[in-house]
Design an enzyme around this catalytic site. Structure first.
Site, PDB file in Angstrom:
ATOM      1  N   LYS A  72     -31.507 -76.835  31.217  1.00 24.97           N
ATOM      2  CA  LYS A  72     -31.825 -77.054  32.634  1.00 24.97           C
ATOM      3  C   LYS A  72     -33.288 -77.457  32.887  1.00 24.97           C
ATOM      4  O   LYS A  72     -33.554 -78.240  33.791  1.00 24.97           O
ATOM      5  CB  LYS A  72     -31.503 -75.804  33.447  1.00 24.97           C
ATOM      6  CG  LYS A  72     -30.023 -75.567  33.668  1.00 24.97           C
ATOM      7  CD  LYS A  72     -29.825 -74.369  34.584  1.00 24.97           C
ATOM      8  CE  LYS A  72     -28.366 -74.067  34.787  1.00 24.97           C
ATOM      9  NZ  LYS A  72     -28.149 -72.932  35.703  1.00 24.97           N
ATOM     10  N   ASN A  93     -29.596 -78.739  37.472  1.00 29.05           N
ATOM     11  CA  ASN A  93     -28.251 -78.423  36.973  1.00 29.05           C
ATOM     12  C   ASN A  93     -27.240 -79.513  37.309  1.00 29.05           C
ATOM     13  O   ASN A  93     -26.078 -79.412  36.922  1.00 29.05           O
ATOM     14  CB  ASN A  93     -27.769 -77.057  37.496  1.00 29.05           C
ATOM     15  CG  ASN A  93     -27.257 -77.160  38.910  1.00 29.05           C
ATOM     16  OD1 ASN A  93     -27.794 -77.910  39.713  1.00 29.05           O
ATOM     17  ND2 ASN A  93     -26.197 -76.429  39.204  1.00 29.05           N
ATOM     18  N   ASP A 108     -27.712 -74.975  42.110  1.00 23.90           N
ATOM     19  CA  ASP A 108     -27.650 -73.505  42.045  1.00 23.90           C
ATOM     20  C   ASP A 108     -28.290 -72.920  43.310  1.00 23.90           C
ATOM     21  O   ASP A 108     -27.810 -71.932  43.864  1.00 23.90           O
ATOM     22  CB  ASP A 108     -28.414 -72.973  40.821  1.00 23.90           C
ATOM     23  CG  ASP A 108     -27.649 -73.174  39.521  1.00 23.90           C
ATOM     24  OD1 ASP A 108     -26.402 -73.295  39.567  1.00 23.90           O
ATOM     25  OD2 ASP A 108     -28.288 -73.203  38.453  1.00 23.90           O
ATOM     26  N   ALA A 133     -36.473 -62.676  35.833  1.00 23.51           N
ATOM     27  CA  ALA A 133     -37.461 -63.657  36.292  1.00 23.51           C
ATOM     28  C   ALA A 133     -37.291 -64.970  35.528  1.00 23.51           C
ATOM     29  O   ALA A 133     -38.249 -65.692  35.283  1.00 23.51           O
ATOM     30  CB  ALA A 133     -38.872 -63.099  36.112  1.00 23.51           C
ATOM     31  N   GLY A 134     -36.033 -65.274  35.153  1.00 24.92           N
ATOM     32  CA  GLY A 134     -35.722 -66.529  34.466  1.00 24.92           C
ATOM     33  C   GLY A 134     -35.348 -67.609  35.486  1.00 24.92           C
ATOM     34  O   GLY A 134     -35.702 -67.526  36.664  1.00 24.92           O
ATOM     35  N   GLY A 135     -34.603 -68.611  35.006  1.00 27.18           N
ATOM     36  CA  GLY A 135     -34.264 -69.755  35.848  1.00 27.18           C
ATOM     37  C   GLY A 135     -33.458 -69.379  37.086  1.00 27.18           C
ATOM     38  O   GLY A 135     -33.754 -69.852  38.192  1.00 27.18           O
ATOM     39  N   LEU A 219     -25.478 -62.145  40.134  1.00 26.33           N
ATOM     40  CA  LEU A 219     -25.218 -63.567  39.830  1.00 26.33           C
ATOM     41  C   LEU A 219     -24.250 -63.764  38.665  1.00 26.33           C
ATOM     42  O   LEU A 219     -23.770 -64.871  38.426  1.00 26.33           O
ATOM     43  CB  LEU A 219     -26.529 -64.300  39.523  1.00 26.33           C
ATOM     44  CG  LEU A 219     -27.645 -64.262  40.570  1.00 26.33           C
ATOM     45  CD1 LEU A 219     -28.676 -65.350  40.273  1.00 26.33           C
ATOM     46  CD2 LEU A 219     -27.128 -64.432  41.975  1.00 26.33           C
ATOM     47  N   TYR A 221     -20.945 -64.065  36.691  1.00 28.09           N
ATOM     48  CA  TYR A 221     -19.619 -64.456  37.180  1.00 28.09           C
ATOM     49  C   TYR A 221     -18.513 -64.346  36.136  1.00 28.09           C
ATOM     50  O   TYR A 221     -17.358 -64.585  36.432  1.00 28.09           O
ATOM     51  CB  TYR A 221     -19.641 -65.892  37.736  1.00 28.09           C
ATOM     52  CG  TYR A 221     -20.114 -66.933  36.751  1.00 28.09           C
ATOM     53  CD1 TYR A 221     -19.285 -67.402  35.746  1.00 28.09           C
ATOM     54  CD2 TYR A 221     -21.402 -67.432  36.826  1.00 28.09           C
ATOM     55  CE1 TYR A 221     -19.725 -68.342  34.829  1.00 28.09           C
ATOM     56  CE2 TYR A 221     -21.858 -68.379  35.913  1.00 28.09           C
ATOM     57  CZ  TYR A 221     -21.016 -68.823  34.924  1.00 28.09           C
ATOM     58  OH  TYR A 221     -21.456 -69.751  34.020  1.00 28.09           O
TER      59      TYR A 221
HETATM   60  P1  NAP Z   1     -32.671 -66.325  31.667  1.00 29.26           P
HETATM   61  O1  NAP Z   1     -33.475 -67.565  31.942  1.00 29.26           O
HETATM   62  O2  NAP Z   1     -32.442 -65.867  30.273  1.00 29.26           O
HETATM   63  O3  NAP Z   1     -33.390 -65.141  32.490  1.00 29.26           O
HETATM   64  C1  NAP Z   1     -32.971 -63.804  32.469  1.00 29.26           C
HETATM   65  C2  NAP Z   1     -34.198 -62.904  32.442  1.00 29.26           C
HETATM   66  O4  NAP Z   1     -33.784 -61.529  32.583  1.00 29.26           O
HETATM   67  C3  NAP Z   1     -34.996 -63.011  31.143  1.00 29.26           C
HETATM   68  O5  NAP Z   1     -36.357 -63.088  31.441  1.00 29.26           O
HETATM   69  C4  NAP Z   1     -34.639 -61.694  30.438  1.00 29.26           C
HETATM   70  O6  NAP Z   1     -35.659 -61.264  29.582  1.00 29.26           O
HETATM   71  C5  NAP Z   1     -34.497 -60.748  31.606  1.00 29.26           C
HETATM   72  N1  NAP Z   1     -33.712 -59.560  31.341  1.00 29.26           N
HETATM   73  C6  NAP Z   1     -32.697 -59.386  30.455  1.00 29.26           C
HETATM   74  N2  NAP Z   1     -32.194 -58.134  30.573  1.00 29.26           N
HETATM   75  C7  NAP Z   1     -32.907 -57.502  31.543  1.00 29.26           C
HETATM   76  C8  NAP Z   1     -32.854 -56.184  32.104  1.00 29.26           C
HETATM   77  N3  NAP Z   1     -31.971 -55.278  31.709  1.00 29.26           N
HETATM   78  N4  NAP Z   1     -33.735 -55.889  33.093  1.00 29.26           N
HETATM   79  C9  NAP Z   1     -34.663 -56.814  33.502  1.00 29.26           C
HETATM   80  N5  NAP Z   1     -34.755 -58.051  32.995  1.00 29.26           N
HETATM   81  C10 NAP Z   1     -33.886 -58.406  32.031  1.00 29.26           C
HETATM   82  O7  NAP Z   1     -31.229 -66.442  32.313  1.00 29.26           O
HETATM   83  P2  NAP Z   1     -30.821 -67.248  33.657  1.00 29.26           P
HETATM   84  O8  NAP Z   1     -30.406 -68.622  33.308  1.00 29.26           O
HETATM   85  O9  NAP Z   1     -31.885 -67.020  34.671  1.00 29.26           O
HETATM   86  O10 NAP Z   1     -29.477 -66.467  34.045  1.00 29.26           O
HETATM   87  C11 NAP Z   1     -29.488 -65.095  34.439  1.00 29.26           C
HETATM   88  C12 NAP Z   1     -28.084 -64.670  34.864  1.00 29.26           C
HETATM   89  O11 NAP Z   1     -27.690 -65.424  36.021  1.00 29.26           O
HETATM   90  C13 NAP Z   1     -27.013 -64.930  33.802  1.00 29.26           C
HETATM   91  O12 NAP Z   1     -26.124 -63.841  33.801  1.00 29.26           O
HETATM   92  C14 NAP Z   1     -26.299 -66.172  34.282  1.00 29.26           C
HETATM   93  O13 NAP Z   1     -24.950 -66.217  33.894  1.00 29.26           O
HETATM   94  C15 NAP Z   1     -26.404 -65.976  35.785  1.00 29.26           C
HETATM   95  N6  NAP Z   1     -26.317 -67.262  36.514  1.00 29.26           N
HETATM   96  C16 NAP Z   1     -25.309 -67.401  37.398  1.00 29.26           C
HETATM   97  C17 NAP Z   1     -25.155 -68.579  38.104  1.00 29.26           C
HETATM   98  C18 NAP Z   1     -24.017 -68.710  39.078  1.00 29.26           C
HETATM   99  O14 NAP Z   1     -23.681 -69.812  39.495  1.00 29.26           O
HETATM  100  N7  NAP Z   1     -23.415 -67.612  39.490  1.00 29.26           N
HETATM  101  C19 NAP Z   1     -26.061 -69.648  37.922  1.00 29.26           C
HETATM  102  C20 NAP Z   1     -27.101 -69.469  37.006  1.00 29.26           C
HETATM  103  C21 NAP Z   1     -27.212 -68.280  36.301  1.00 29.26           C
HETATM  104  P3  NAP Z   1     -35.579 -61.696  28.027  1.00 29.26           P
HETATM  105  O15 NAP Z   1     -35.572 -63.197  28.009  1.00 29.26           O
HETATM  106  O16 NAP Z   1     -36.809 -61.085  27.449  1.00 29.26           O
HETATM  107  O17 NAP Z   1     -34.278 -61.117  27.518  1.00 29.26           O
END
Ligand code: NAP
Length: 281
Positions: A72, A93, A108, A133-135, A219, A221
């Site tokens: 992304k 996306n 998104d 604090a990711g994407g 978020l 799903y």
């Molecule tokens: P990402 O870029 O990997 O960001 C997730 C962040 O959360 C990372 O910084 C991670 O740290 C941190 N983390 C992991 N476990 C944690 C915990 N227990 N407490 C606090 N922080 C924690 O992932 P993303 O792309 O943002 O996606 C995050 C979630 O959103 C996923 O489950 C994804 O499926 C969902 N999502 C849903 C949609 C939708 O349409 N519904 C769209 C996008 C994403 P580390 O990297 O150090 O592990």
């Protein structure tokens, strides 16, 4: 099923892996219902081959693609233009192909905002806690910040990421130890971590001491998370990630086809696909 012929327009998704994507089911059901000569195909794209894959959109005349993990952010440099949210969030996306010019969007953000509207969630002057604090957290946080909340707290296990997002959103990065106190006053809780994706994952926070009016937005799903189960048990209002997934898909569909998306058809297609996989996607 769409009959493929010489005029079929092709859209799809670039990701690695892409085996578990729900998007082909959602979009192909919509094309079938509207009798549109389109097909949606998953494309497994390895990290080192993203540039080639993007050029293939032009070379093969694809109408557009979705882009998912891990591409992304990296895909942006290969595109010819970006819409406002893609630029603000720093992630794309959805790509549309306008006669060889590739424009990146972040639907998104649209999916997240639309869910807040559908669920009548008030953010103005409210306290919001974002986990992760990711994407996805950034997309959610930028939409939240636009709605003038009282306060945005951000917690990520990676402190650097929490701080960077807090600066971008004019919010406050917090430590795990302060979460219990913050939760007592939180109006909207957003889980944008992967915690909950696998059976047996513990919820990222304990919500036993939250307000009865708190809205829980997870978020994730692919399955019903423990966080959502707890929210239900406490009688809280909530949304899982399926609404966001659905609405980001609806926006992408409309960008590619300029036709109104059949929302209910797409929703049923996602739910059927999950059911067909035995409940977990
Ligand atoms: P990402 O870029 O990997 O960001 C997730 C962040 O959360 C990372 O910084 C991670 O740290 C941190 N983390 C992991 N476990 C944690 C915990 N227990 N407490 C606090 N922080 C924690 O992932 P993303 O792309 O943002 O996606 C995050 C979630 O959103 C996923 O489950 C994804 O499926 C969902 N999502 C849903 C949609 C939708 O349409 N519904 C769209 C996008 C994403 P580390 O990297 O150090 O592990």
């Amino acid at each position: 099923m769409t009959r493929i012929n010489g005029k079929t327009k092709i859209v799809g998704i670039f990701g690695w892996p892409v085996e578990h994507t729900l998007s082909p089911a959602m979009h192909n059901a919509a094309f079938d219902r509207l009798k549109m000569n389109y097909v949606y195909v998953p494309f497994p794209v390895e990290s080192g081959r993203l540039g080639e894959a993007v050029n293939a959109i032009r070379a093969l005349g694809l109408a557009g693609v979705n882009v998912t993990v891990p591409h992304k952010e990296k895909v942006m440099k290969f595109l010819d233009g970006l819409d406002g949210y893609a630029r603000k969030i720093g992630a794309v996306n959805t790509i549309i192909n306008k006669g060889g010019r590739l424009i990146g969007f972040n639907t998104d953000a649209y999916g997240f905002k639309k869910t807040l509207i559908e669920k009548k969630v008030v953010v103005k002057k409210k306290v919001v806690l974002i986990l992760g604090a990711g994407g996805a957290a950034k997309a959610a946080g930028i939409c939240i910040a636009e709605k003038n909340p009282e306060k945005i707290y951000i917690y990520d296990i990676d402190k650097k990421k929490s701080k960077a997002l807090a600066v971008a959103l004019n919010g406050t990065a917090v430590e795990k130890t302060s979460l219990t106190d913050i939760l007592k006053n939180t109006d909207v809780l957003i889980n944008a971590t992967p915690a909950g994706m696998r059976p047996g994952d513990k919820p990222p926070v304990e919500i036993s001491i939250c307000k009865k009016t708190m809205f829980v937005y997870d978020l994730i799903y692919n399955r019903e998370t423990e966080l959502i189960k707890e929210a239900k048990a406490k009688g809280l209002k909530f949304s899982d990630g399926l609404d966001m997934l659905l609405y980001q898909g609806i926006r992408a569909f409309e960008l590619w086809t300029r036709k109104k998306a059949p929302v209910e058809v797409m929703k049923h297609a996602i739910l059927n696909e999950i059911k067909g996989r035995g409940g977990d996607a």
